[in-house]
Write an enzyme that holds these catalytic residues in place. Structure first.
Site, PDB file in Angstrom:
ATOM      1  N   GLU A  18      -2.179  -7.283   7.164  1.00  0.00           N
ATOM      2  CA  GLU A  18      -1.258  -7.208   7.770  1.00  0.00           C
ATOM      3  C   GLU A  18      -1.097  -7.929   9.070  1.00  0.00           C
ATOM      4  O   GLU A  18      -2.041  -8.281   9.484  1.00  0.00           O
ATOM      5  CB  GLU A  18      -0.961  -5.768   8.174  1.00  0.00           C
ATOM      6  N   LEU A  19       0.236  -8.245   9.490  1.00  0.00           N
ATOM      7  CA  LEU A  19       0.382  -9.053  10.794  1.00  0.00           C
ATOM      8  C   LEU A  19      -0.141  -8.424  12.035  1.00  0.00           C
ATOM      9  O   LEU A  19      -0.355  -7.252  11.973  1.00  0.00           O
ATOM     10  CB  LEU A  19       1.874  -9.050  10.966  1.00  0.00           C
ATOM     11  N   HIS A  69       0.860  -1.250   0.031  1.00  0.00           N
ATOM     12  CA  HIS A  69       0.083  -0.097  -0.100  1.00  0.00           C
ATOM     13  C   HIS A  69       0.741   1.034  -0.059  1.00  0.00           C
ATOM     14  O   HIS A  69       2.053   1.206   0.462  1.00  0.00           O
ATOM     15  CB  HIS A  69      -1.033  -0.203   1.368  1.00  0.00           C
TER      16      HIS A  69
END
Length: 215
Positions: free
Chosen positions: A82-83, A9
């Protein structure tokens, strides 16, 4: 041969502020929007047929900008998130205690079971990211998908393809709106069929972008 483009992103307000995002969210900066437009300009001639994005706001916004040039619909897949950074999400990096910083570093320094409390391990992240990539093989023949995801998530995916444990010390630099490409080929020489063609390309960007380990 199936070709899949991977895009991180664009720059966000929290990237600039050095604030931990994880599965929390922050809007793109004006620079981030410009980066996304430059990705669109770079890939518009590649015949992109599908744009599949993490369902986070920053990735969806990046994907929508790219889709305007590629004339594609945007499909959200939460596996591309995301994580999960657990109890450290939304925290300023510079405010972390010594113990908290050790938790954060355990995700990228080769610690086998590194995990922030209430968060996700790198192995768990790599497993869901790889499942999302594998799903591209179910698209119609001739498809050329583009996935929009996040820095740590894409690094974990590329590591899995390269046969490197997801918890290994980080050796990939994926800046905001960098482009990677992975190809699937039915070859007896490839353990999982996937091969990395390019990783972290930023030649389409006109200004320096942040490294995912800086943000």
């Amino acid at each position: 041969m199936l070709q899949v483009y991977l895009v991180r992103h664009g720059e966000t307000e929290w990237n600039v502020a050095r604030r931990i995002q994880g599965q929390s969210d922050s809007p793109l900066t004006e620079t981030g929007k410009q980066q996304a437009r430059q990705v669109a300009e770079r890939v518009k001639s590649e015949g992109i047929t599908h744009i599949i994005t993490s369902d986070m706001g920053r990735t969806r916004e990046t994907a929508q900008i790219i889709a305007q040039q590629c004339d594609c619909q945007v499909i959200a897949d939460p596996r591309l998130r995301e994580l999960n950074m657990g109890v450290l999400e939304q925290r300023d990096i510079d405010s972390l205690t010594e113990t908290e910083e050790l938790w954060r570093k355990s995700l990228i320094d080769g610690t086998p079971d590194g995990r922030i409390p209430e968060g996700e391990s790198m192995n768990e992240l790599a497993t869901r990211m790889f499942a999302a990539l594998e799903n591209c093989r179910n698209l119609p023949e001739g498809s050329r998908p583009l996935l929009v995801s996040h820095g740590i998530a894409l690094s974990a995916l590329l590591s899995r393809i390269l046969g490197v444990p997801a918890h290994s010390e980080r050796r990939l630099r994926l800046r905001n709106c960098s482009i990677s490409r992975v190809d699937y080929q039915n070859s007896p020489w490839l353990a999982n069929g996937w091969i990395v063609e390019t990783a972290g390309e930023v030649t389409h960007l006109t200004q320096p972008a942040l490294d995912e380990q800086q943000a």
